[in-house]
Design a protein around this motif. Structure first.
Motif, PDB file in Angstrom:
ATOM      1  N   MET A  33      59.974  37.168  20.893  1.00 13.15           N
ATOM      2  CA  MET A  33      61.643  37.292  21.012  1.00 13.15           C
ATOM      3  C   MET A  33      61.827  38.818  21.274  1.00 13.15           C
ATOM      4  SD  MET A  33      62.652  34.463  20.225  1.00 13.15           S
ATOM      5  CE  MET A  33      64.408  34.621  19.824  1.00 13.15           C
ATOM      6  N   GLY A  34      62.923  39.023  21.991  1.00 16.46           N
ATOM      7  CA  GLY A  34      63.216  40.643  22.123  1.00 16.46           C
ATOM      8  C   GLY A  34      64.788  40.840  22.217  1.00 16.46           C
ATOM      9  N   ALA A  48      63.868  46.183  21.653  1.00 12.79           N
ATOM     10  CA  ALA A  48      62.668  45.904  20.602  1.00 12.79           C
ATOM     11  C   ALA A  48      62.514  44.474  20.832  1.00 12.79           C
ATOM     12  CB  ALA A  48      63.329  46.053  19.372  1.00 12.79           C
ATOM     13  N   GLY A  49      61.069  44.087  20.394  1.00 10.81           N
ATOM     14  CA  GLY A  49      60.350  43.029  20.565  1.00 10.81           C
ATOM     15  C   GLY A  49      59.684  42.470  19.561  1.00 10.81           C
ATOM     16  N   ILE A  50      59.274  41.183  19.292  1.00 10.94           N
ATOM     17  CA  ILE A  50      58.435  40.850  18.067  1.00 10.94           C
ATOM     18  C   ILE A  50      57.662  39.526  18.387  1.00 10.94           C
ATOM     19  CG2 ILE A  50      60.351  39.601  17.110  1.00 10.94           C
ATOM     20  CD1 ILE A  50      59.434  40.502  14.288  1.00 10.94           C
ATOM     21  N   THR A  51      56.518  39.529  17.919  1.00  5.32           N
ATOM     22  CA  THR A  51      55.486  38.380  18.225  1.00  5.32           C
ATOM     23  C   THR A  51      56.221  37.323  17.437  1.00  5.32           C
ATOM     24  OG1 THR A  51      53.953  39.043  16.656  1.00  5.32           O
ATOM     25  CG2 THR A  51      53.592  39.659  18.817  1.00  5.32           C
ATOM     26  N   ARG A 102      53.799  38.997  29.445  1.00  4.04           N
ATOM     27  CA  ARG A 102      52.720  40.179  29.691  1.00  4.04           C
ATOM     28  C   ARG A 102      53.139  41.437  29.775  1.00  4.04           C
ATOM     29  NH1 ARG A 102      49.351  38.025  34.968  1.00  4.04           N
ATOM     30  NH2 ARG A 102      48.480  35.965  34.093  1.00  4.04           N
ATOM     31  N   ASN A 103      54.462  41.545  29.802  1.00  6.72           N
ATOM     32  CA  ASN A 103      55.342  42.789  29.615  1.00  6.72           C
ATOM     33  C   ASN A 103      56.579  42.419  28.820  1.00  6.72           C
ATOM     34  OD1 ASN A 103      56.379  45.211  30.095  1.00  6.72           O
ATOM     35  ND2 ASN A 103      56.746  45.304  32.201  1.00  6.72           N
ATOM     36  N   PRO A 104      56.442  42.806  27.677  1.00 10.80           N
ATOM     37  CA  PRO A 104      57.559  42.578  26.744  1.00 10.80           C
ATOM     38  C   PRO A 104      58.934  43.400  26.976  1.00 10.80           C
ATOM     39  CG  PRO A 104      55.406  42.632  25.317  1.00 10.80           C
ATOM     40  CD  PRO A 104      55.249  43.064  26.706  1.00 10.80           C
ATOM     41  N   SER A 105      58.811  44.442  27.441  1.00  9.19           N
ATOM     42  CA  SER A 105      60.038  45.131  27.831  1.00  9.19           C
ATOM     43  C   SER A 105      60.470  44.776  29.308  1.00  9.19           C
ATOM     44  CB  SER A 105      59.391  46.698  27.921  1.00  9.19           C
ATOM     45  OG  SER A 105      58.574  46.870  28.975  1.00  9.19           O
ATOM     46  N   SER A 106      59.998  44.000  29.945  1.00  9.72           N
ATOM     47  CA  SER A 106      60.564  43.348  31.234  1.00  9.72           C
ATOM     48  C   SER A 106      61.560  42.320  30.957  1.00  9.72           C
ATOM     49  CB  SER A 106      59.661  43.243  32.120  1.00  9.72           C
ATOM     50  OG  SER A 106      60.127  42.517  33.353  1.00  9.72           O
ATOM     51  N   PRO A 107      62.914  42.422  31.316  1.00  5.96           N
ATOM     52  CA  PRO A 107      63.760  41.206  31.347  1.00  5.96           C
ATOM     53  C   PRO A 107      63.377  39.823  32.099  1.00  5.96           C
ATOM     54  CG  PRO A 107      64.881  43.298  31.808  1.00  5.96           C
ATOM     55  CD  PRO A 107      63.406  43.574  31.997  1.00  5.96           C
TER      56      PRO A 107
END
Length: 123
Positions: A33-34, A48-51, A102-107
């Motif tokens: 989730m982000g 921010a993101g979280i597993t 693979r890239n949590p910061s990518s929308p």
């Protein structure tokens, strides 16, 4: 059917705090989730993101030390605690869910998005 719904935005003075919530139903919550935000005239940016387990988190440099992401698995809810807010934090904040990332910061890694909630920080 998957639903992602944000709440908790509003108007706050610089230095103040807000807490955003994201309710994600169905399989959306069993995923990464982000939080993202988008200011007028700017691209959507990662916040921010979280597993799934909640053990691993990731923050943009601009919010590190001020924002805290967390999730409550029992209630299928994710939170963003925002402290020491600055006028440059003003934006529409979006909650998003990725089944695999693979890239949590990518929308582009995120499949499900909420409608957004406005956060306005006055100087």
């Amino acid at each position: 059917q998957v639903q992602v719904v944000e709440s908790g935005g509003g108007l706050v003075q610089a230095g103040g705090s807000l807490r955003l919530s994201c309710a994600a139903g169905g399989r959306a919550f069993g995923s990464y989730m982000g939080w993202f935000r988008q200011a007028p005239g700017k691209e959507r940016e990662f916040v921010a993101g979280i597993t799934w387990s909640g053990r691993d988190t990731l923050y943009a440099d601009s919010v590190k030390g001020r924002f805290t992401i967390s999730r409550d698995g029992a209630k299928d809810t994710m939170f963003l605690q925002m402290n020491s807010l600055k006028p440059e934090d003003t934006a529409v904040y979006y909650c998003a869910a990725a089944l695999v990332t693979r890239n949590p910061s990518s929308p582009s890694d995120y499949l499900y998005w909420g409608q957004g909630t406005q956060v306005t920080v006055s100087s």
